[in-house]
Scaffold this active site. Structure first.
Site, mmCIF file in Angstrom:
data_model
loop_
_atom_site.group_PDB
_atom_site.id
_atom_site.type_symbol
_atom_site.label_atom_id
_atom_site.label_comp_id
_atom_site.label_asym_id
_atom_site.label_seq_id
_atom_site.Cartn_x
_atom_site.Cartn_y
_atom_site.Cartn_z
ATOM 1 N N ASP A 17 -5.495 -38.420 -7.496
ATOM 2 C CA ASP A 17 -5.275 -36.980 -7.341
ATOM 3 C C ASP A 17 -4.800 -36.615 -5.932
ATOM 4 O OD1 ASP A 17 -5.236 -34.336 -8.141
ATOM 5 O OD2 ASP A 17 -7.345 -33.994 -7.675
ATOM 6 N N GLY A 20 0.575 -33.814 -5.354
ATOM 7 C CA GLY A 20 1.318 -32.560 -5.183
ATOM 8 C C GLY A 20 1.025 -31.936 -3.830
ATOM 9 N N TRP A 22 -0.111 -33.389 -1.146
ATOM 10 C CA TRP A 22 0.411 -34.262 -0.073
ATOM 11 C C TRP A 22 1.871 -33.888 0.208
ATOM 12 C CZ3 TRP A 22 4.447 -37.738 0.289
ATOM 13 C CH2 TRP A 22 4.401 -38.652 1.357
ATOM 14 N N THR A 63 -3.771 -36.492 -21.218
ATOM 15 C CA THR A 63 -3.268 -35.815 -22.429
ATOM 16 C C THR A 63 -2.898 -34.362 -22.097
ATOM 17 O OG1 THR A 63 -5.615 -35.505 -22.992
ATOM 18 C CG2 THR A 63 -4.446 -37.203 -24.207
ATOM 19 N N ASN A 65 -1.577 -33.438 -19.074
ATOM 20 C CA ASN A 65 -0.496 -33.383 -18.078
ATOM 21 C C ASN A 65 0.878 -33.027 -18.652
ATOM 22 O OD1 ASN A 65 -1.864 -36.003 -15.920
ATOM 23 N ND2 ASN A 65 -2.024 -33.783 -15.728
ATOM 24 N N ARG A 184 -12.431 -40.871 -6.714
ATOM 25 C CA ARG A 184 -11.507 -39.743 -6.825
ATOM 26 C C ARG A 184 -11.136 -39.225 -5.445
ATOM 27 N NH1 ARG A 184 -10.964 -34.903 -11.096
ATOM 28 N NH2 ARG A 184 -9.097 -34.033 -10.182
HETATM 29 C C1 FPP Z 1 -2.359 -36.084 -9.860
HETATM 30 O O1 FPP Z 1 -1.992 -35.451 -8.642
HETATM 31 C C2 FPP Z 1 -1.381 -37.131 -10.193
HETATM 32 C C3 FPP Z 1 -0.702 -37.233 -11.384
HETATM 33 C C4 FPP Z 1 -0.885 -36.278 -12.489
HETATM 34 C C5 FPP Z 1 0.335 -38.280 -11.594
HETATM 35 C C6 FPP Z 1 0.029 -39.648 -11.054
HETATM 36 C C7 FPP Z 1 1.212 -40.499 -11.250
HETATM 37 C C8 FPP Z 1 1.665 -41.457 -10.404
HETATM 38 C C9 FPP Z 1 0.951 -41.805 -9.157
HETATM 39 C C10 FPP Z 1 2.975 -42.178 -10.629
HETATM 40 C C11 FPP Z 1 3.193 -42.911 -11.922
HETATM 41 C C12 FPP Z 1 2.243 -43.975 -12.247
HETATM 42 C C13 FPP Z 1 2.412 -45.325 -12.135
HETATM 43 C C14 FPP Z 1 1.349 -46.190 -12.700
HETATM 44 C C15 FPP Z 1 3.541 -45.985 -11.467
HETATM 45 P P1 FPP Z 1 -1.612 -33.889 -8.654
HETATM 46 O O2 FPP Z 1 -0.165 -33.750 -8.897
HETATM 47 O O3 FPP Z 1 -2.475 -33.176 -9.659
HETATM 48 O O4 FPP Z 1 -1.967 -33.463 -7.196
HETATM 49 P P2 FPP Z 1 -2.371 -31.998 -6.724
HETATM 50 O O5 FPP Z 1 -3.772 -31.757 -7.201
HETATM 51 O O6 FPP Z 1 -2.285 -32.099 -5.230
HETATM 52 O O7 FPP Z 1 -1.388 -31.031 -7.298
#
Ligand code: FPP
Length: 237
Positions: A17, A20, A22, A63, A65, A184
């Protein structure tokens, strides 16, 4: 890392997590955060292998996302595809690769690639890397229950035979051991429908570090913390 090998978890689950946030902090589009997050995934998987962790599970796409903007979903799928293309190297590395979740939602090409990597690596046993894609913990349990209902209907399991072992064996994680430690990053303190059955007795570790900044050093901190915990599994020490 100076942790006693016997105090290392066997199975670690990672909730990736903070991608986004970052990116936003750096004035970049959210998709850039996912690209960096995918690099962190590679680094952490390599490091876990190096220090002898046997099972690692990454929560890559839930599911829920699919509700994100189309370009974000598209970017995550592209990053995932890139990884599938290069995963042959992992396979050569005596690493078993499995994908947790309902594969029917993916394009044929993607699904076929996932299945072929699972098959090619099924006998490798140095380490297992599980990637949860279109995964939900509740959906995992429903999937197992549906299998059991089918077995009962076909007459080779009777309702009195249903026990935890059977439910567990039909989860997407199959015969993987339960998670010992769930990590997490990203500052939130919740499980978000990840491995809910398999983390019943897991130790939880939360950190404010965002996933793209999560490093082997940060993992060492989590492992040091884990090594100090007294796990009782409902009993007494
Ligand atoms: C959550 O951070 C992250 C995700 C929903 C996507 C994770 C996917 C990857 C790291 C890349 C693809 C996977 C592989 C195995 C190569 P967020 O976007 O919810 O972060 P935020 O809370 O800061 O918005």
């Amino acid at each position: 890392m100076i942790i006693d090998k016997n105090k290392l978890p066997i199975h670690i689950g990672f909730i990736m997590d903070g991608n986004g946030r970052w990116a936003s902090k750096k004035g970049l589009p959210r998709t850039a955060g996912h690209a960096e997050g995918a690099q962190t995934f590679r680094k952490i998987a390599r490091y876990c292998k190096k220090i002898g962790i046997k099972y690692i599970t990454f929560y890559a796409f839930s599911t829920e996302n699919w509700k994100r903007p189309a370009d974000e979903v598209d970017t995550i799928m592209k990053l995932f595809w890139q990884y599938l293309e290069e995963a042959k190297d992992f396979v050569k590395d005596n690493t078993r690769l499995i994908f947790l979740g309902d594969k029917s939602r993916f394009e044929d090409k993607m699904r076929e690639k996932m299945i072929s990597l699972e098959k090619a690596s099924e006998n490798f046993d140095e380490m297992t890397v599980a990637i949860a894609m279109n995964y939900g913990g509740r959906d995992d349990i429903v999937h197992s229950v549906k299998e059991i209902a089918r077995m009962v209907k076909e007459g080779y399991v009777s309702p009195s035979d249903i026990d935890e072992e059977l439910v567990e064996s039909l989860l997407y994680t199959g015969n993987m051991p339960d998670a010992d430690l769930i990590i997490r990053p990203g500052g939130e303190k919740r499980i978000s429908n990840f491995l809910i059955w398999q983390s019943s007795y897991a130790e939880l570790y939360f950190t404010d570090v965002l996933w793209p900044d999560f490093s082997p050093k940060e993992l060492d901190k989590a492992l040091e913390d884990y090594a100090l915990r007294g796990r009782r599994f409902g009993g007494v020490v």
